[in-house]
Structure formats: C-alpha cells, structure tokens
Write a protein that holds these residues in place. Structure first.
Motif, PDB file in Angstrom:
ATOM      1  N   ALA A  89     -21.050 -11.045  14.657  1.00 25.02           N
ATOM      2  CA  ALA A  89     -20.220 -10.735  13.563  1.00 25.02           C
ATOM      3  C   ALA A  89     -19.486  -9.632  14.101  1.00 25.02           C
ATOM      4  N   GLY A  90     -18.448  -9.444  13.065  1.00 23.41           N
ATOM      5  CA  GLY A  90     -17.421  -8.350  13.268  1.00 23.41           C
ATOM      6  C   GLY A  90     -16.759  -8.255  12.222  1.00 23.41           C
ATOM      7  N   THR A  91     -15.936  -6.785  12.102  1.00 22.51           N
ATOM      8  CA  THR A  91     -15.105  -6.556  10.803  1.00 22.51           C
ATOM      9  C   THR A  91     -14.026  -6.012  11.517  1.00 22.51           C
ATOM     10  N   VAL A  92     -12.446  -6.284  10.688  1.00 24.54           N
ATOM     11  CA  VAL A  92     -11.476  -5.890  11.423  1.00 24.54           C
ATOM     12  C   VAL A  92     -10.730  -5.421   9.977  1.00 24.54           C
ATOM     13  N   GLU A  93     -10.357  -3.930  10.150  1.00 25.14           N
ATOM     14  CA  GLU A  93      -9.658  -3.240   8.973  1.00 25.14           C
ATOM     15  C   GLU A  93      -8.326  -3.535   9.320  1.00 25.14           C
ATOM     16  N   PHE A  94      -7.162  -4.072   8.608  1.00 24.74           N
ATOM     17  CA  PHE A  94      -5.851  -4.110   8.981  1.00 24.74           C
ATOM     18  C   PHE A  94      -5.036  -3.759   7.521  1.00 24.74           C
ATOM     19  N   ILE A  95      -3.769  -3.515   7.876  1.00 21.94           N
ATOM     20  CA  ILE A  95      -2.500  -3.284   7.037  1.00 21.94           C
ATOM     21  C   ILE A  95      -1.725  -4.409   7.201  1.00 21.94           C
ATOM     22  N   ALA A  96      -1.304  -5.154   6.115  1.00 24.22           N
ATOM     23  CA  ALA A  96      -0.029  -6.220   6.576  1.00 24.22           C
ATOM     24  C   ALA A  96       0.859  -5.804   5.550  1.00 24.22           C
ATOM     25  N   ARG A  97       2.353  -5.388   6.227  1.00 15.90           N
ATOM     26  CA  ARG A  97       3.222  -5.347   5.211  1.00 15.90           C
ATOM     27  C   ARG A  97       4.000  -6.673   4.664  1.00 15.90           C
ATOM     28  N   TYR A  98       4.524  -6.704   3.705  1.00 14.54           N
ATOM     29  CA  TYR A  98       5.131  -7.755   3.271  1.00 14.54           C
ATOM     30  C   TYR A  98       6.097  -7.703   2.053  1.00 14.54           C
ATOM     31  N   GLN A  99       7.153  -8.575   2.166  1.00 15.93           N
ATOM     32  CA  GLN A  99       7.893  -8.594   1.077  1.00 15.93           C
ATOM     33  C   GLN A  99       8.044  -9.911   0.420  1.00 15.93           C
ATOM     34  N   ASP A 100       7.900  -9.932  -1.167  1.00 14.94           N
ATOM     35  CA  ASP A 100       7.823 -11.101  -1.934  1.00 14.94           C
ATOM     36  C   ASP A 100       8.694 -10.911  -2.881  1.00 14.94           C
ATOM     37  N   GLY A 101      10.127 -11.620  -2.690  1.00 15.36           N
ATOM     38  CA  GLY A 101      11.043 -11.386  -3.585  1.00 15.36           C
ATOM     39  C   GLY A 101      11.929 -10.167  -3.298  1.00 15.36           C
ATOM     40  N   LEU A 102      11.975  -9.331  -3.979  1.00 10.73           N
ATOM     41  CA  LEU A 102      12.634  -7.840  -4.195  1.00 10.73           C
ATOM     42  C   LEU A 102      11.474  -6.783  -3.797  1.00 10.73           C
ATOM     43  N   THR A 104       8.250  -5.065  -2.156  1.00  9.74           N
ATOM     44  CA  THR A 104       7.645  -4.792  -0.746  1.00  9.74           C
ATOM     45  C   THR A 104       6.298  -4.015  -0.959  1.00  9.74           C
ATOM     46  N   GLY A 105       5.442  -4.294   0.005  1.00  6.38           N
ATOM     47  CA  GLY A 105       4.234  -3.616  -0.220  1.00  6.38           C
ATOM     48  C   GLY A 105       3.386  -3.807   1.183  1.00  6.38           C
ATOM     49  N   GLU A 106       2.207  -3.504   0.917  1.00  4.66           N
ATOM     50  CA  GLU A 106       0.942  -3.320   1.958  1.00  4.66           C
ATOM     51  C   GLU A 106      -0.214  -4.147   1.306  1.00  4.66           C
ATOM     52  N   LEU A 107      -0.805  -4.999   2.044  1.00  2.00           N
ATOM     53  CA  LEU A 107      -2.105  -5.502   1.885  1.00  2.00           C
ATOM     54  C   LEU A 107      -3.066  -4.905   2.888  1.00  2.00           C
ATOM     55  N   ARG A 108      -4.097  -4.151   2.253  1.00  2.00           N
ATOM     56  CA  ARG A 108      -5.092  -3.476   3.157  1.00  2.00           C
ATOM     57  C   ARG A 108      -6.344  -4.494   2.852  1.00  2.00           C
ATOM     58  N   GLU A 109      -7.160  -4.726   4.136  1.00  2.00           N
ATOM     59  CA  GLU A 109      -8.233  -5.673   3.958  1.00  2.00           C
ATOM     60  C   GLU A 109      -9.304  -5.417   5.146  1.00  2.00           C
ATOM     61  N   ILE A 110     -10.467  -5.407   4.642  1.00  2.00           N
ATOM     62  CA  ILE A 110     -11.463  -5.251   5.629  1.00  2.00           C
ATOM     63  C   ILE A 110     -12.090  -6.686   5.706  1.00  2.00           C
ATOM     64  N   GLY A 125     -13.114 -10.941   2.944  1.00  2.00           N
ATOM     65  CA  GLY A 125     -12.356  -9.569   3.112  1.00  2.00           C
ATOM     66  C   GLY A 125     -12.837  -8.952   1.740  1.00  2.00           C
ATOM     67  N   THR A 126     -12.757  -7.756   1.995  1.00  2.00           N
ATOM     68  CA  THR A 126     -12.822  -6.822   0.751  1.00  2.00           C
ATOM     69  C   THR A 126     -11.346  -5.871   0.898  1.00  2.00           C
ATOM     70  N   PHE A 127     -11.035  -5.421  -0.301  1.00  3.13           N
ATOM     71  CA  PHE A 127      -9.856  -4.812  -0.418  1.00  3.13           C
ATOM     72  C   PHE A 127     -10.407  -3.168  -0.686  1.00  3.13           C
ATOM     73  N   PRO A 128     -10.311  -2.253   0.143  1.00  2.00           N
ATOM     74  CA  PRO A 128     -10.773  -0.684   0.072  1.00  2.00           C
ATOM     75  C   PRO A 128      -9.956  -0.384  -1.090  1.00  2.00           C
ATOM     76  N   VAL A 129     -10.234   0.478  -1.992  1.00  2.00           N
ATOM     77  CA  VAL A 129      -9.696   1.279  -2.963  1.00  2.00           C
ATOM     78  C   VAL A 129      -9.153   2.402  -2.597  1.00  2.00           C
ATOM     79  N   LYS A 130      -7.902   2.800  -2.769  1.00  2.00           N
ATOM     80  CA  LYS A 130      -7.148   3.921  -2.235  1.00  2.00           C
ATOM     81  C   LYS A 130      -7.479   4.927  -3.423  1.00  2.00           C
ATOM     82  N   THR A 131      -8.171   5.960  -2.947  1.00  4.11           N
ATOM     83  CA  THR A 131      -8.589   6.880  -3.885  1.00  4.11           C
ATOM     84  C   THR A 131      -7.730   8.230  -3.311  1.00  4.11           C
ATOM     85  N   GLU A 132      -7.074   8.965  -4.490  1.00  7.11           N
ATOM     86  CA  GLU A 132      -6.369  10.030  -4.130  1.00  7.11           C
ATOM     87  C   GLU A 132      -6.563  11.037  -5.097  1.00  7.11           C
ATOM     88  N   LYS A 133      -6.643  12.238  -4.681  1.00  4.53           N
ATOM     89  CA  LYS A 133      -7.047  13.426  -5.550  1.00  4.53           C
ATOM     90  C   LYS A 133      -5.861  13.886  -6.425  1.00  4.53           C
TER      91      LYS A 133
END
Length: 154
Positions: A89-102, A104-110, A125-133
């Motif tokens: 087994a293994g895990t890979v965390e990645f960020i995939a950048r995309y454009q959908d119409g106008l 743009t964004g990022e998909l972050r998945e483990i 996969g799971t989607f880590p929650v981005k926490t900002e102070k």
C-alpha cells in the motif's frame, strides 16, 4: 526534447512516450504508487477513460462516465508514503492545477493505492482541509460580517 517529442503531462521531465504512455497502452505496469498517480494524472489530461477505470480498484471504482470539461494544467507531488516496489500500500499527496471555463484552481488530494495481483491500483482519496489562522481583526470566515474577535473568535 524536440517539438516532435512532447513532454509528459505528469511533469516528470521525460517525454510522454518514455514516461506515462507505455503504462497507458499496457506495455509496462507502474512499479510504484507515485508512478501510477502520475500516469492517472496524464490519463485525465489526455482523456484516457479506459486507463483511468482500469487503474481504479474494482471495490471503489465508480460507474463509467467522466466529465472532461476540466483542463488540467500541472501536477505537483507533495509527498509519498510507502508505495515502493515490495510495498502492499502507499499514499501520494498531490496538487493538480486546473482550469474549468474561466475558473482556475487547485485540487489537493491524498490518494491511497494498493498493490494487488502484481499491479498498483488507485483505491480512493481524501481532500485535506486547508486551515489558516484568522487574525482577530479580520472579517469572520463564518460570513457574519463581524470581526473575527467579536464573532467566532471569542
């Protein structure tokens, strides 16, 4: 690389014909979870539904039918845990950048991968929650319109 040998969409720095294409066309199998992750990303870029579903574990594979309105623009591997030759087994965390119409964004998945029947499969996969102070004087993220210190930051 020349113009006749396009780079692989996965960002490995190799040409597509030497990197993900042999995995896509069953000339070779991915030897690591990261290699399968890169091949799956390239398959989404090239709309290779057959490979995407073939590399998905049968226990978690959705019914066929993918929306290809998203244009994938780049992949960054954040980290890998296990998933090497000999692992089960293994895990890979990645960020995939995309454009959908106008938009743009990022998909972050483990992503979780399993090695069964002599090959790697994407499990889920799971989607880590981005926490900002939030600063005390910033608007509260709950949308109340109040300052954070007078709302949820109490």
């Amino acid at each position: 690389m020349t113009s006749s040998t396009p780079p692989c969409p996965c960002g490995s720095g190799q040409t597509y014909s030497l990197c993900c294409q042999p995995i896509h066309i069953n000339v070779k199998l991915a030897t690591t979870a990261e290699q399968l992750m890169r091949a799956r990303y390239s398959a989404y870029c090239k709309q290779l539904d057959d490979f995407i579903f073939r590399s998905w574990h049968p226990d978690t594979c959705p019914p066929p039918g993918l929306d290809h309105s998203t244009h994938w623009q780049g992949l960054t591997i954040v980290c890998c845990e296990h998933g090497a030759p000999g692992d089960k087994a293994g895990t890979v965390e990645f960020i995939a950048r995309y454009q959908d119409g106008l938009q743009t964004g990022e998909l972050r998945e483990i992503s979780r991968f399993v090695f069964e029947n002599q090959q790697w499969y994407y499990l889920d996969g799971t989607f880590p929650v981005k926490t900002e102070k939030v600063s005390r004087n910033a608007p509260c993220p709950c949308g109340s319109g109040k300052k954070h210190k007078r709302c949820c930051g109490k």
